[in-house]
Motif scaffolding. Structure first.
Motif, mmCIF file in Angstrom:
data_model
loop_
_atom_site.group_PDB
_atom_site.id
_atom_site.type_symbol
_atom_site.label_atom_id
_atom_site.label_comp_id
_atom_site.label_asym_id
_atom_site.label_seq_id
_atom_site.Cartn_x
_atom_site.Cartn_y
_atom_site.Cartn_z
ATOM 1 N N HIS A 6 -21.966 10.791 71.723
ATOM 2 C CA HIS A 6 -23.265 11.083 72.336
ATOM 3 C C HIS A 6 -23.265 10.952 73.855
ATOM 4 O O HIS A 6 -24.324 10.979 74.474
ATOM 5 N N TYR A 7 -22.089 10.850 74.438
ATOM 6 C CA TYR A 7 -22.010 10.672 75.882
ATOM 7 C C TYR A 7 -22.570 11.885 76.633
ATOM 8 O O TYR A 7 -23.464 11.758 77.462
ATOM 9 N N ASN A 8 -22.037 13.067 76.350
ATOM 10 C CA ASN A 8 -22.476 14.239 77.103
ATOM 11 C C ASN A 8 -23.946 14.589 76.867
ATOM 12 O O ASN A 8 -24.646 14.896 77.832
ATOM 13 N N PRO A 9 -24.450 14.573 75.651
ATOM 14 C CA PRO A 9 -25.894 14.843 75.509
ATOM 15 C C PRO A 9 -26.749 13.869 76.315
ATOM 16 O O PRO A 9 -27.754 14.266 76.905
ATOM 17 N N LEU A 10 -26.324 12.621 76.392
ATOM 18 C CA LEU A 10 -27.086 11.636 77.156
ATOM 19 C C LEU A 10 -27.028 11.932 78.654
ATOM 20 O O LEU A 10 -28.061 12.031 79.317
ATOM 21 N N VAL A 11 -25.817 12.096 79.211
ATOM 22 C CA VAL A 11 -25.728 12.298 80.653
ATOM 23 C C VAL A 11 -26.304 13.638 81.084
ATOM 24 O O VAL A 11 -26.867 13.753 82.176
ATOM 25 N N MET A 12 -26.204 14.643 80.237
ATOM 26 C CA MET A 12 -26.782 15.947 80.572
ATOM 27 C C MET A 12 -28.308 15.904 80.538
ATOM 28 O O MET A 12 -28.966 16.784 81.089
ATOM 29 N N SER A 13 -28.880 14.891 79.911
ATOM 30 C CA SER A 13 -30.343 14.772 79.788
ATOM 31 C C SER A 13 -30.995 13.961 80.898
ATOM 32 O O SER A 13 -32.220 13.903 80.970
ATOM 33 N N LYS A 14 -30.220 13.321 81.748
ATOM 34 C CA LYS A 14 -30.795 12.463 82.793
ATOM 35 C C LYS A 14 -31.835 13.204 83.637
ATOM 36 O O LYS A 14 -32.924 12.689 83.884
ATOM 37 N N LEU A 15 -31.489 14.388 84.098
ATOM 38 C CA LEU A 15 -32.409 15.147 84.936
ATOM 39 C C LEU A 15 -33.646 15.565 84.146
ATOM 40 O O LEU A 15 -34.763 15.522 84.664
ATOM 41 N N LEU A 16 -33.452 15.948 82.898
ATOM 42 C CA LEU A 16 -34.595 16.347 82.061
ATOM 43 C C LEU A 16 -35.538 15.178 81.819
ATOM 44 O O LEU A 16 -36.767 15.344 81.827
ATOM 45 N N LEU A 17 -34.987 13.995 81.628
ATOM 46 C CA LEU A 17 -35.817 12.800 81.454
ATOM 47 C C LEU A 17 -36.580 12.477 82.735
ATOM 48 O O LEU A 17 -37.761 12.107 82.697
ATOM 49 N N THR A 18 -35.918 12.654 83.867
ATOM 50 C CA THR A 18 -36.577 12.411 85.154
ATOM 51 C C THR A 18 -37.690 13.432 85.377
ATOM 52 O O THR A 18 -38.780 13.089 85.835
ATOM 53 N N ARG A 19 -37.415 14.684 85.041
ATOM 54 C CA ARG A 19 -38.449 15.717 85.171
ATOM 55 C C ARG A 19 -39.653 15.382 84.303
ATOM 56 O O ARG A 19 -40.797 15.524 84.723
ATOM 57 N N GLU A 20 -39.403 14.924 83.086
ATOM 58 C CA GLU A 20 -40.517 14.572 82.192
ATOM 59 C C GLU A 20 -41.333 13.415 82.758
ATOM 60 O O GLU A 20 -42.570 13.430 82.698
ATOM 61 N N ALA A 21 -40.673 12.419 83.312
ATOM 62 C CA ALA A 21 -41.395 11.301 83.935
ATOM 63 C C ALA A 21 -42.243 11.799 85.107
ATOM 64 O O ALA A 21 -43.383 11.357 85.301
ATOM 65 N N ALA A 22 -41.704 12.738 85.883
ATOM 66 C CA ALA A 22 -42.453 13.293 87.014
ATOM 67 C C ALA A 22 -43.660 14.098 86.538
ATOM 68 O O ALA A 22 -44.717 14.073 87.165
ATOM 69 N N ARG A 23 -43.512 14.791 85.431
ATOM 70 C CA ARG A 23 -44.630 15.566 84.887
ATOM 71 C C ARG A 23 -45.739 14.660 84.356
ATOM 72 O O ARG A 23 -46.911 14.907 84.587
ATOM 73 N N VAL A 24 -45.347 13.620 83.656
ATOM 74 C CA VAL A 24 -46.335 12.696 83.085
ATOM 75 C C VAL A 24 -46.947 11.855 84.197
ATOM 76 O O VAL A 24 -48.158 11.667 84.251
ATOM 77 N N ASN A 25 -46.111 11.325 85.077
ATOM 78 C CA ASN A 25 -46.500 10.574 86.272
ATOM 79 C C ASN A 25 -47.661 9.598 86.045
ATOM 80 O O ASN A 25 -48.703 9.703 86.693
ATOM 81 N N PRO A 26 -47.491 8.622 85.190
ATOM 82 C CA PRO A 26 -48.596 7.697 84.908
ATOM 83 C C PRO A 26 -48.979 6.806 86.093
ATOM 84 O O PRO A 26 -50.061 6.237 86.108
#
Length: 157
Positions: A6-26
């Motif tokens: 699960h290494y590559n799926p995790l590291v490839m998702s870092k930017l997507l997770l950051t984008r999601e946090a920016a979209r939600v922006n609580p």
């Protein structure tokens, strides 16, 4: 690393997770910073003492350092990485994946370019890590990035 399931799926998702946090922006913040746990645990980054980040987050902030390749670059075949970079010369600047961020608008733009580059490399049969994709995107869309040369600190993280 590529042998870990699960290494590559995790590291490839870092930017997507950051984008999601920016979209939600609580917290209603203007800038977002992804920090890999290894950087926090090693004592490299101290909360409250991070002026370099704020100085570089007017666009997409990422660290980079010169990298001379041999047969592979973070798991991607050397010839493929040079093809995507458009140069046969070493070293080129590898964008690190452990610390990055910026405003929501720049994160969105970089994410779109990242997904296009990721799709292209996978369609061509090449896999590396998020650092390969960040590097390709930074090479072709330098106006999106405000990088920090990490060479004086070496290869951290």
């Amino acid at each position: 690393q590529f042998r870990q399931a699960h290494y590559n799926p995790l590291v490839m998702s870092k930017l997507l997770l950051t984008r999601e946090a920016a979209r939600v922006n609580p917290w209603n913040t203007e800038r977002f910073l992804f920090v890999d746990a290894a950087h926090m645990c090693s004592g490299e980054i101290t909360p409250g003492e991070m002026p370099v980040f704020m100085q570089h987050m007017d666009r997409f902030f990422a660290t980079h350092w010169p990298y001379g390749s041999g047969t592979e670059v973070h798991g991607m075949a050397d010839k493929a990485m040079h093809m995507y970079m458009g140069t046969a010369k070493d070293p080129f600047l590898i964008v690190r994946g452990g610390v990055f961020g910026g405003t929501q608008a720049y994160i969105e733009c970089v994410t779109q370019a990242y997904m296009l580059a990721l799709h292209a490399t996978l369609s061509d049969g090449y896999m590396g890590t998020e650092e390969n994709i960040f590097t390709i995107v930074a090479k072709h869309f330098p106006h999106l990035f405000h990088g920090f040369d990490n060479d004086v600190f070496g290869n951290h993280g």
